[in-house]
Design a protein around this motif. Sequence first.
Motif, short mmCIF file in Angstrom:
data_model
loop_
_atom_site.label_atom_id
_atom_site.label_comp_id
_atom_site.label_asym_id
_atom_site.label_seq_id
_atom_site.Cartn_x
_atom_site.Cartn_y
_atom_site.Cartn_z
N LEU A 29 -32.36 46.81 144.87
CA LEU A 29 -32.79 45.97 143.75
C LEU A 29 -32.35 46.58 142.41
O LEU A 29 -31.91 45.88 141.51
N ALA A 30 -32.50 47.90 142.30
CA ALA A 30 -32.07 48.58 141.06
C ALA A 30 -30.56 48.48 140.89
O ALA A 30 -30.06 48.29 139.78
N TYR A 31 -29.83 48.60 142.00
CA TYR A 31 -28.38 48.43 141.95
C TYR A 31 -28.02 47.04 141.45
O TYR A 31 -27.17 46.87 140.57
N LEU B 60 -38.73 57.80 145.26
CA LEU B 60 -38.21 56.44 145.22
C LEU B 60 -37.60 56.14 143.85
O LEU B 60 -36.54 55.53 143.75
N GLY B 61 -38.27 56.58 142.79
CA GLY B 61 -37.74 56.36 141.45
C GLY B 61 -36.38 56.99 141.25
O GLY B 61 -35.48 56.40 140.64
N LEU B 62 -36.20 58.21 141.76
CA LEU B 62 -34.91 58.88 141.66
C LEU B 62 -33.84 58.12 142.43
O LEU B 62 -32.71 57.94 141.94
N SER B 63 -34.19 57.64 143.62
CA SER B 63 -33.23 56.87 144.42
C SER B 63 -32.82 55.60 143.68
O SER B 63 -31.64 55.21 143.67
N MET B 64 -33.76 54.95 143.02
CA MET B 64 -33.46 53.75 142.26
C MET B 64 -32.54 54.05 141.07
O MET B 64 -31.62 53.29 140.77
N ARG B 65 -32.78 55.16 140.42
CA ARG B 65 -31.91 55.54 139.29
C ARG B 65 -30.50 55.83 139.79
O ARG B 65 -29.52 55.41 139.16
N GLN B 66 -30.38 56.52 140.91
CA GLN B 66 -29.06 56.80 141.46
C GLN B 66 -28.34 55.50 141.82
O GLN B 66 -27.12 55.37 141.59
N ALA B 67 -29.08 54.54 142.37
CA ALA B 67 -28.48 53.26 142.72
C ALA B 67 -28.01 52.51 141.47
O ALA B 67 -26.93 51.92 141.45
N ALA B 68 -28.83 52.53 140.42
CA ALA B 68 -28.46 51.85 139.18
C ALA B 68 -27.18 52.43 138.59
O ALA B 68 -26.33 51.70 138.06
N LEU B 69 -27.02 53.74 138.72
CA LEU B 69 -25.84 54.39 138.16
C LEU B 69 -24.58 54.14 138.98
O LEU B 69 -23.48 54.46 138.54
N LEU B 70 -24.75 53.57 140.18
CA LEU B 70 -23.59 53.10 140.93
C LEU B 70 -23.02 51.82 140.33
O LEU B 70 -21.84 51.51 140.50
N ALA B 71 -23.88 51.08 139.64
CA ALA B 71 -23.52 49.74 139.19
C ALA B 71 -23.26 49.64 137.69
O ALA B 71 -22.62 48.69 137.25
N GLU B 72 -23.74 50.59 136.90
CA GLU B 72 -23.58 50.52 135.46
C GLU B 72 -23.13 51.87 134.93
O GLU B 72 -23.52 52.93 135.44
N ASN B 73 -22.28 51.85 133.92
CA ASN B 73 -21.77 53.07 133.30
C ASN B 73 -22.93 53.91 132.80
O ASN B 73 -23.79 53.43 132.05
N SER B 74 -22.98 55.18 133.20
CA SER B 74 -24.09 56.05 132.84
C SER B 74 -24.22 56.22 131.32
O SER B 74 -25.31 56.53 130.82
N ALA B 75 -23.14 56.01 130.58
CA ALA B 75 -23.20 56.12 129.12
C ALA B 75 -24.12 55.06 128.52
O ALA B 75 -24.60 55.22 127.39
N PHE B 76 -24.37 53.98 129.27
CA PHE B 76 -25.18 52.89 128.75
C PHE B 76 -26.58 52.85 129.35
O PHE B 76 -27.33 51.89 129.11
N VAL B 77 -26.94 53.85 130.15
CA VAL B 77 -28.22 53.83 130.85
C VAL B 77 -29.09 55.00 130.37
O VAL B 77 -28.65 56.15 130.39
N GLN B 78 -30.30 54.69 129.96
CA GLN B 78 -31.26 55.73 129.61
C GLN B 78 -32.53 55.51 130.43
O GLN B 78 -33.04 54.39 130.51
N SER B 79 -33.01 56.59 131.05
CA SER B 79 -34.17 56.51 131.94
C SER B 79 -35.43 57.01 131.26
O SER B 79 -35.39 57.98 130.48
N PHE C 29 -23.79 54.29 148.57
CA PHE C 29 -24.84 55.18 148.07
C PHE C 29 -24.79 56.52 148.79
O PHE C 29 -24.90 57.58 148.17
N GLN C 30 -24.63 56.49 150.11
CA GLN C 30 -24.57 57.72 150.89
C GLN C 30 -23.39 58.59 150.47
O GLN C 30 -23.50 59.81 150.38
N ALA C 31 -22.26 57.93 150.23
CA ALA C 31 -21.06 58.69 149.87
C ALA C 31 -21.26 59.46 148.57
O ALA C 31 -20.75 60.57 148.42
N ARG C 32 -22.01 58.90 147.63
CA ARG C 32 -22.20 59.57 146.35
C ARG C 32 -23.42 60.48 146.35
O ARG C 32 -23.37 61.59 145.80
N ASN C 33 -24.52 60.03 146.96
CA ASN C 33 -25.79 60.73 146.80
C ASN C 33 -26.35 61.33 148.08
O ASN C 33 -27.24 62.18 148.01
#
Length: 347
Positions: A281-283, A52-71, A267-271
């Motif tokens: 919610l993470a998205y 679930l945590g991985l799915s949430m991280r993938q969703a968050a990276l759909l909405a915010e530039n990965s350069a600005f996200v640290q997990s 989400f399906q298209a990317r992941n």
Amino acid sequence: MDRRTLLKSLQSGLVASAASVVLPSVVFAADKKKDKRPIALLLPLTGPRARLGLSMRQAALLAENSAFVQSFDTGGTAAGAAAAAAQAFKIKPALILGPLSAEEVPAVSSTVAGRVPVIAFSNDSVLRAPGTWIFGITAGQVTTAILRYARTRGVKTVTMIDDGSPWSAAATIAAGKSESEIGITVNILQVKPGQPLPSPGEAPDAVLLPGAGETVLAAARALKETGVQLLGTFQALDSRPQALAALDGAWLASPDPNAFGTFASAFQARNGGDPGTIAALAYDAAGIANTLRADNRLGMEGLMDAKGFHGVTGPVRFRTDGSVARDFAILVAGPTGYTPVASSSGS
């Protein structure tokens, strides 16, 4: 993905914890003048809830530039969450998104001590505090939303069935607190799982069942031809033909399945795979961060914008006490599915 599959995914994701939404064309803030501070994601990337945590991280990276996200991995425990928060604080994040569970939230709040806004994904509203917002969809939110809508349709008296579950207990408390504000009378009947539904006495205008499963369907069948309106929440979403036949005509407060479906397709298209609504919610939380970054308002003041923010789990507004007001779609159940007919605010 067909409508039935989307509703099933919506239900399963929510049981486990929009106005207008356009996906996946999120515009990432890229201007050199924009705020470049990172956001920290505190999620269970190892342990029983790692998937679930991985799915949430993938969703968050759909909405915010990965350069600005640290997990940062919480491991799904309070101790792990406290350690993750301490590590996250070293990167000087503008926002902390997470943790996921109720057990972890106090550990993060005490570690951060109000120095960074925390948007937690728990749905335990008791854990809210200034600087720590409870972003999960709560029983209180959907209960007040469906009661507000019912009142606009002339409902004045409601019998509410409490099945003894934590969700039902929280919904019951919310209903009691909102009676005077909404102008509605709510009487509580306690029913243990598997027990037959008792007679509510003098017929109310509506019966509210905040739970799910056979208790809801049994009540729906019992109410047929009585003229009493059935009310429910997203917990009761069930697209099986026999369930739709029983729920026909019921009013339910839920995130808009159409908005969720658009997110799920992106989400399906990317992941690949179905994201579930906790991932949504993470998205939404990451999308809020991206919106604030683009406006150079990334932080506490930006979060408190009275206009709020749109997302696939519903438009939200952040309050100073750590609570979140969320708007829901009102769905009417029919023989072939659920039709959105209105929106209603839950708090």
